[in-house]
Design a protein around this motif. Sequence first.
Motif, short mmCIF file in Angstrom:
data_model
loop_
_atom_site.label_atom_id
_atom_site.label_comp_id
_atom_site.label_asym_id
_atom_site.label_seq_id
_atom_site.Cartn_x
_atom_site.Cartn_y
_atom_site.Cartn_z
N VAL A 94 0.84 -1.21 0.00
CA VAL A 94 0.00 0.00 0.00
C VAL A 94 0.87 1.26 0.00
O VAL A 94 0.64 2.20 -0.77
CB VAL A 94 -0.94 0.00 1.22
CG1 VAL A 94 -1.65 1.35 1.34
CG2 VAL A 94 -1.96 -1.11 1.10
N TRP A 98 -5.03 9.81 4.79
CA TRP A 98 -4.75 8.39 4.59
C TRP A 98 -3.93 7.79 5.71
O TRP A 98 -3.86 6.57 5.85
CB TRP A 98 -4.08 8.17 3.23
CG TRP A 98 -5.13 7.99 2.18
CD1 TRP A 98 -5.96 8.95 1.71
CD2 TRP A 98 -5.52 6.77 1.54
NE1 TRP A 98 -6.84 8.42 0.80
CE2 TRP A 98 -6.58 7.08 0.66
CE3 TRP A 98 -5.05 5.46 1.60
CZ2 TRP A 98 -7.20 6.12 -0.13
CZ3 TRP A 98 -5.67 4.51 0.81
CH2 TRP A 98 -6.73 4.83 -0.04
N THR A 142 2.18 2.21 -3.30
CA THR A 142 1.25 2.59 -4.36
C THR A 142 1.43 4.09 -4.58
O THR A 142 1.13 4.89 -3.70
CB THR A 142 -0.21 2.29 -3.94
OG1 THR A 142 -0.33 0.91 -3.64
CG2 THR A 142 -1.17 2.65 -5.06
N GLN A 202 -4.07 3.45 -8.74
CA GLN A 202 -4.39 3.27 -7.32
C GLN A 202 -5.62 2.38 -7.12
O GLN A 202 -5.72 1.71 -6.09
CB GLN A 202 -4.60 4.65 -6.68
CG GLN A 202 -3.32 5.46 -6.56
CD GLN A 202 -3.56 6.95 -6.44
OE1 GLN A 202 -4.67 7.41 -6.19
NE2 GLN A 202 -2.51 7.73 -6.66
N CYS A 243 -10.31 7.99 1.98
CA CYS A 243 -9.81 6.78 2.65
C CYS A 243 -10.97 5.94 3.18
O CYS A 243 -10.75 4.83 3.68
CB CYS A 243 -8.85 7.14 3.78
SG CYS A 243 -9.57 8.20 5.05
#
Length: 555
Positions: A124, A167, A127, A447, A215
């Motif tokens: 993650v 995030w 990314t 993403q 998020c």
Amino acid sequence: MASTYESFNLRTTPERFYIEACDDGCVDVLTIDRVSTEMTLTVRRDIPASAETRPICGLMGTLRLVAGMYLVVITKRKKVGDLLGHAVWKALDFDIISYKKTILHLTDNQMQDNKTFLSMINNVLHTDGFYFATDYDLTHTLQRLANTSPEFQEMSLLERADQRFVWNGHLLREFIAQPELHKFVYPVIHGFITMKSSCINGMVFEWSIISRRSCFRAGVRYYVRGIDSEGHPANYVETEQIVQHSSSKASFVQTRGSIPFYWSQRPNLKYKPKPQISKTMNHLDGFQRHFDSQIILYGRQVILNLINQKGSEKPLELAFDKMVTSLGNGMIKYIAFDFHKECSRMRWHRLQILLDMVAEMQDEFGYFLVDADGKVLMNQEGTFRSNCMDCLDRTNVIQSLLARRSLQSQLRRMGVLHTGQQIEDQSDFESKFKNAWADNADACAKQYAGTGALKTDFTRMGKRTQWGLLMDGWNSMIRYYKNNFSDGFRQLPIIMVVAFSMCIICLLMAGDTWTETLAYVLFWGTASVVTGGLILFNGLDFVDAPKLVQKEKLD
């Protein structure tokens, strides 16, 4: 606003982490006890001389895994540009550091689980598209920032941030409760930011795009569709286009997000799984929650639904239309535009039909505008909420066209464009504009779907090309593989691979007789077909789904 520190050293001993602020004249140190996990504010002289030192660019926060607590730090960054005089950074690399000095206290299964979780977190973090600023609030639009109270202005970045776009919010929970530590951390957004200095008619202006991914209801394509019980849609992105000239500034905001009711499209090894609308969930409740929130945040809503109005997508279009009608809210207008049908056979000029259809509404919405003295001359009174199936490819094309139309009006108002001049005629800037919006499409697509966007040849060059069609085919193939065999940390069924490989080998390396070769090819070919058929028939069982959360029941 209380800004955060700009740079840090991480000083490490077996007992503690010391995060040392390196700003001029600063002596503050955040001390983290590696045993008790307690965080306190100390000073530089408390750091032992024996501590190992390394520079870091910032803190993402802390998290607990099987092995215990971990510190997540940003180790590399690059400057994207200056937004209204404030530096904006892109985080490029991270490190996840264990509080524990060893993991020997874990069982073999716990070690394997911890290793898997670390791998997923690293996946993650790498990314592409994490951004932050140390003295500017990237989570809010210019219009929201201009309409705040004096108390809001005094808050730290952490306190005032729009939680939809933070995030690292979960990683910062330990810091929230200790205001004295807020200057050591900042909200990190995920999405896309670009900043361009441009010149038209000898006048220089700054032009930016900021896409903020929510998020809430985060996840990858196919596994996360529709909305949750709070009305948060999958792949929700707020995109703000900002232009600044001679201290005047303007912004135009659009949103995108999954069709906001309960539906799913689970991977089952078919190229395009059939969407399923839940028969048991209360659609209107979640639907209303979503649009109540949208209206509070953005004003009037115009929905641009770009999905097909035939085939497997048709039921979604009919349900969306019916739900808007059932809601009966005069603040919401629904427009269905079958993008693929209207633009089939390379008739991309037909997108003008949609632009003409919404032109009056776009003019009524306006945009946010502030003059050189800081006086608000205009507020944006509503937004376009665009969607296709993924809210990526078709959506970005339409958003870029609406953004160009708004920008043209803004530049004329600021005196950069003369009356009658079109942005399309300014070749240098038009190239920058198209490429930036295509880059935005690629970032959002990677993403959510794992590849760059489709249809970006139109966004970049204003027309469809054979090379663009070829690249769309390649990206579609990569998306199929990722969505079925990569998004949940999965492996392709080995029997089919072995059988198919043996079939090819037998064809290339013939036996002593043709009957022997035919027998081998038939055997391995049959094995390939049978296993492939079983896999397709039982696709849901063979697709490797994410393992950490309960699958949603949507039927």
